[in-house]
Scaffold this motif. Sequence first.
Motif, PDB file in Angstrom:
ATOM      1  N   ILE A  72       0.845  -1.350  -0.010  1.00 16.62           N
ATOM      2  CA  ILE A  72       0.005  -0.078  -0.105  1.00 16.62           C
ATOM      3  C   ILE A  72       0.746   1.433   0.005  1.00 16.62           C
ATOM      4  CG2 ILE A  72      -1.853   1.380   1.278  1.00 16.62           C
ATOM      5  CD1 ILE A  72      -2.612  -1.387  -0.066  1.00 16.62           C
ATOM      6  N   PHE A  73       2.082   1.048   0.656  1.00 16.08           N
ATOM      7  CA  PHE A  73       2.914   2.326   0.451  1.00 16.08           C
ATOM      8  C   PHE A  73       3.516   2.597  -0.540  1.00 16.08           C
ATOM      9  CE2 PHE A  73       3.971   0.833   5.485  1.00 16.08           C
ATOM     10  CZ  PHE A  73       2.826   1.307   5.928  1.00 16.08           C
ATOM     11  N   VAL A  74       3.795   1.516  -1.344  1.00 13.91           N
ATOM     12  CA  VAL A  74       4.467   1.677  -2.507  1.00 13.91           C
ATOM     13  C   VAL A  74       3.427   2.199  -3.782  1.00 13.91           C
ATOM     14  CG1 VAL A  74       5.680   0.431  -4.618  1.00 13.91           C
ATOM     15  CG2 VAL A  74       6.402  -0.002  -1.930  1.00 13.91           C
ATOM     16  N   GLN A  75       2.259   1.604  -3.544  1.00 16.30           N
ATOM     17  CA  GLN A  75       1.251   2.051  -4.324  1.00 16.30           C
ATOM     18  C   GLN A  75       0.853   3.601  -4.177  1.00 16.30           C
ATOM     19  OE1 GLN A  75      -0.160   0.878  -6.997  1.00 16.30           O
ATOM     20  NE2 GLN A  75      -2.051   2.015  -7.312  1.00 16.30           N
ATOM     21  N   ARG A  76       0.866   4.080  -2.807  1.00 13.31           N
ATOM     22  CA  ARG A  76       0.689   5.432  -2.762  1.00 13.31           C
ATOM     23  C   ARG A  76       1.753   6.485  -3.208  1.00 13.31           C
ATOM     24  NH1 ARG A  76      -2.906   7.361   1.036  1.00 13.31           N
ATOM     25  NH2 ARG A  76      -2.755   9.469   1.289  1.00 13.31           N
ATOM     26  N   ALA A  77       3.079   5.889  -3.140  1.00 13.72           N
ATOM     27  CA  ALA A  77       4.030   6.678  -3.459  1.00 13.72           C
ATOM     28  C   ALA A  77       4.266   6.767  -4.940  1.00 13.72           C
ATOM     29  CB  ALA A  77       5.284   6.365  -2.701  1.00 13.72           C
ATOM     30  N   PHE A  78       4.225   5.468  -5.529  1.00  9.69           N
ATOM     31  CA  PHE A  78       4.919   5.232  -6.993  1.00  9.69           C
ATOM     32  C   PHE A  78       3.653   5.452  -7.962  1.00  9.69           C
ATOM     33  CE2 PHE A  78       8.419   3.872  -4.791  1.00  9.69           C
ATOM     34  CZ  PHE A  78       9.401   4.307  -5.253  1.00  9.69           C
ATOM     35  N   ARG A  79       2.467   5.265  -7.465  1.00 11.56           N
ATOM     36  CA  ARG A  79       1.085   5.091  -8.120  1.00 11.56           C
ATOM     37  C   ARG A  79       1.465   4.025  -9.453  1.00 11.56           C
ATOM     38  NH1 ARG A  79      -0.162  11.659  -8.118  1.00 11.56           N
ATOM     39  NH2 ARG A  79      -0.566  11.741  -5.879  1.00 11.56           N
ATOM     40  N   THR A  80       2.174   2.968  -9.137  1.00 12.92           N
ATOM     41  CA  THR A  80       2.237   1.913 -10.291  1.00 12.92           C
ATOM     42  C   THR A  80       2.064   0.569  -9.655  1.00 12.92           C
ATOM     43  OG1 THR A  80       4.319   3.476 -11.095  1.00 12.92           O
ATOM     44  CG2 THR A  80       3.873   1.131 -11.715  1.00 12.92           C
ATOM     45  N   GLU A  81       1.027  -0.068 -10.590  1.00 13.16           N
ATOM     46  CA  GLU A  81       0.518  -1.138  -9.913  1.00 13.16           C
ATOM     47  C   GLU A  81       1.487  -2.528  -9.882  1.00 13.16           C
ATOM     48  OE1 GLU A  81      -3.124  -2.409 -11.501  1.00 13.16           O
ATOM     49  OE2 GLU A  81      -4.312  -0.906 -10.603  1.00 13.16           O
ATOM     50  N   TRP A  82       2.287  -2.656 -11.162  1.00 12.60           N
ATOM     51  CA  TRP A  82       3.335  -3.651 -11.328  1.00 12.60           C
ATOM     52  C   TRP A  82       4.112  -3.666 -10.030  1.00 12.60           C
ATOM     53  CZ3 TRP A  82       8.495  -3.175 -11.764  1.00 12.60           C
ATOM     54  CH2 TRP A  82       8.943  -1.840 -12.279  1.00 12.60           C
TER      55      TRP A  82
ATOM     56  N   ASN B  65      11.268   3.311   2.391  1.00 12.09           N
ATOM     57  CA  ASN B  65      12.006   4.711   2.588  1.00 12.09           C
ATOM     58  C   ASN B  65      11.779   5.797   1.452  1.00 12.09           C
ATOM     59  OD1 ASN B  65      13.183   4.338   5.338  1.00 12.09           O
ATOM     60  ND2 ASN B  65      13.928   2.521   4.691  1.00 12.09           N
ATOM     61  N   LEU B  66      12.123   5.049   0.209  1.00 10.96           N
ATOM     62  CA  LEU B  66      11.591   6.052  -1.034  1.00 10.96           C
ATOM     63  C   LEU B  66      10.381   6.329  -1.017  1.00 10.96           C
ATOM     64  CD1 LEU B  66      13.682   4.267  -3.609  1.00 10.96           C
ATOM     65  CD2 LEU B  66      14.097   6.563  -2.840  1.00 10.96           C
ATOM     66  N   SER B  67       9.483   5.479  -0.594  1.00 11.51           N
ATOM     67  CA  SER B  67       8.093   5.734  -0.661  1.00 11.51           C
ATOM     68  C   SER B  67       7.620   7.045   0.451  1.00 11.51           C
ATOM     69  CB  SER B  67       7.101   4.618  -0.278  1.00 11.51           C
ATOM     70  OG  SER B  67       7.165   3.388  -1.467  1.00 11.51           O
ATOM     71  N   LEU B  68       8.314   7.117   1.459  1.00 15.25           N
ATOM     72  CA  LEU B  68       8.060   7.628   2.390  1.00 15.25           C
ATOM     73  C   LEU B  68       8.687   9.246   2.136  1.00 15.25           C
ATOM     74  CD1 LEU B  68       7.012   9.035   5.220  1.00 15.25           C
ATOM     75  CD2 LEU B  68       9.116   8.085   6.204  1.00 15.25           C
ATOM     76  N   LEU B  69       9.751   9.429   1.371  1.00 15.29           N
ATOM     77  CA  LEU B  69      10.182  10.592   0.923  1.00 15.29           C
ATOM     78  C   LEU B  69       9.229  11.189  -0.168  1.00 15.29           C
ATOM     79  CD1 LEU B  69      14.183   9.731   0.607  1.00 15.29           C
ATOM     80  CD2 LEU B  69      13.229  11.328   2.107  1.00 15.29           C
ATOM     81  N   ILE B  70       8.988  10.363  -1.064  1.00 18.83           N
ATOM     82  CA  ILE B  70       8.092  10.810  -2.132  1.00 18.83           C
ATOM     83  C   ILE B  70       6.614  11.116  -1.555  1.00 18.83           C
ATOM     84  CG2 ILE B  70       6.562  10.013  -4.197  1.00 18.83           C
ATOM     85  CD1 ILE B  70       9.016   8.198  -4.795  1.00 18.83           C
ATOM     86  N   ILE B  71       6.021  10.593  -0.539  1.00 20.36           N
ATOM     87  CA  ILE B  71       5.101  11.051  -0.229  1.00 20.36           C
ATOM     88  C   ILE B  71       4.974  12.136   0.893  1.00 20.36           C
ATOM     89  CG2 ILE B  71       3.141  10.293   1.762  1.00 20.36           C
ATOM     90  CD1 ILE B  71       3.500   7.500   0.756  1.00 20.36           C
ATOM     91  N   LYS B  72       6.095  12.279   1.416  1.00 19.76           N
ATOM     92  CA  LYS B  72       6.231  13.573   2.179  1.00 19.76           C
ATOM     93  C   LYS B  72       6.337  14.916   1.522  1.00 19.76           C
ATOM     94  CE  LYS B  72       9.098  13.609   5.961  1.00 19.76           C
ATOM     95  NZ  LYS B  72       7.982  13.688   7.204  1.00 19.76           N
ATOM     96  N   ARG B  73       7.005  14.668   0.054  1.00 20.90           N
ATOM     97  CA  ARG B  73       7.273  15.626  -0.797  1.00 20.90           C
ATOM     98  C   ARG B  73       6.109  16.285  -1.542  1.00 20.90           C
ATOM     99  NH1 ARG B  73      12.167  16.289  -5.163  1.00 20.90           N
ATOM    100  NH2 ARG B  73      11.479  18.191  -5.955  1.00 20.90           N
ATOM    101  N   ARG B  74       5.176  15.237  -1.718  1.00 22.77           N
ATOM    102  CA  ARG B  74       4.150  15.359  -2.422  1.00 22.77           C
ATOM    103  C   ARG B  74       2.973  15.919  -1.698  1.00 22.77           C
ATOM    104  NH1 ARG B  74       2.319  10.113  -4.389  1.00 22.77           N
ATOM    105  NH2 ARG B  74       3.819  10.428  -6.161  1.00 22.77           N
ATOM    106  N   GLU B  75       2.711  15.274  -0.491  1.00 23.05           N
ATOM    107  CA  GLU B  75       1.495  15.587   0.202  1.00 23.05           C
ATOM    108  C   GLU B  75       1.909  16.333   1.458  1.00 23.05           C
ATOM    109  OE1 GLU B  75      -0.427  11.907   1.337  1.00 23.05           O
ATOM    110  OE2 GLU B  75      -0.328  11.243  -0.521  1.00 23.05           O
ATOM    111  N   GLY B  76       2.905  16.831   1.705  1.00 24.48           N
ATOM    112  CA  GLY B  76       3.532  17.304   3.053  1.00 24.48           C
ATOM    113  C   GLY B  76       3.254  16.903   4.390  1.00 24.48           C
ATOM    114  N   ASN B  77       3.266  17.514   5.348  1.00 24.08           N
ATOM    115  CA  ASN B  77       3.223  16.964   6.751  1.00 24.08           C
ATOM    116  C   ASN B  77       1.698  16.766   6.923  1.00 24.08           C
ATOM    117  OD1 ASN B  77       5.771  17.242   7.642  1.00 24.08           O
ATOM    118  ND2 ASN B  77       5.445  19.403   8.181  1.00 24.08           N
TER     119      ASN B  77
END
Length: 438
Positions: free
Chosen positions: A80-90, A370-382
């Motif tokens: 779920i974390f990776v899907q939220r960050a990368f938005r890539t199903e595969w 960890n990459l997912s968290l970095l992307i989510i934090k940058r995209r969605e903020g706190n």
Amino acid sequence: MEKIEAADSLKRVFSLPTLVIYGVGDILGAGIYAVVGKIAGLSGALVWASFLVAMSVAALTALSYAELGSRLPFSGGVAIFVQRAFRTEWLSVIVGWLMFCTCVVSMAVISKAFAGYLFKFAPIFPEWLVILALFSGLAFINFRGMQESSSLNIFCTTLEVSGLLIVILVSVLFLSGGGSAGNAAATATATSGDIGWIAIFQGAALAFYAFIGFEDIVNVAEEVKNPERNVPRAVLLSLGIAGVIYVLVSWLAAQVLDPAALSASGAPLLDVVLRAQPNFPGVIFTFIALFAVLNTALLNFITASRLLFGMSRDGLLPAWLSKLHAIRATPYRTIVVILPIAIFLALSVPLQFLAGTTATLILTMFCLVNLSLLIIKRREGNADGFQVPAIIPVLALLSNLVLIAFASRESHILATALAGVGFILVFVRNAFMKRSAT
């Protein structure tokens, strides 16, 4: 006759204390009972340093998991974390597949260990019968619900911790009483002088296997009361408690037994107890080890079933797997799918280098987390809830890559092979979906 409707949500049964017990039981489990000797073979008397390095690496990623678990308190965890960050199903399917592999393969190996311990005191039962009986019992408990699973987990965790406390107590008494302890300590000191940082990090790459489990807490987030608050706390508390116990037990073990003897032992902690206290009844400690192994198998089973359920509900797997039982509100179809796979692996496949391979797979997935968290934090903020500064996932990512580099070549090969199977499954899935669409 009134029709029983299918349940549409999981029951929230975990409070913070029971969730911490769940996490500690998942982390402690079979890892420390099995791998401490193998790690001593790599880092000698500095086996405790390998555990300390592994705990430090795990703690960084645990902080990332704590924020993600607070932001996204849903079953499915890493997928779920990776899907939220990368938005890539595969990519989400690949990650879910690798996590599923670690759980099911670990279940198979643990069942063999369980059968081996049991065979020492009840050699009349063949391995295949013990494995079938074990998995059937675990499937029934998993099907009954998290309340029953949590109760068994609390019982097994109590035994696990008591076994490690026995190791600590008899070792301290042995060392404080002098006697032959001086020889072991002297040998350990001499050995540690020949051990460098490379050996310590090689040991840490294997020791990381013993810390696997804290990430499973997020997979039961939908069964936790107040998950935004309790999931982050449980992740950090569980890892901290288990880490302190690991470092202490590993240091004492290398003081009581020569690292070479510890490495050669098939039951290292049992040998430590018998060396420190020869009159201690070995059957009692073996009984404790059986339940430690049983607990890990149960929690792996729960994690694998919730992982498939969460991925199915999010459209990453067939919707058939997302159905809950009408009365028990458990993902019974995922249990049915997992059971024959685990039994087949346990009865037919030799699983050499499993611990190293599992750690390599987990570390790879942690890089993506960890990459997912970095992307989510940058995209969605706190967001409301638990937060960590961006430097934490950066340091966690770098430390994960370091441990992957120090893993054995065989671990790299097996991890790559399993990932390759996942890519094939993604290709087949995408081809099937395109055909269905037309």
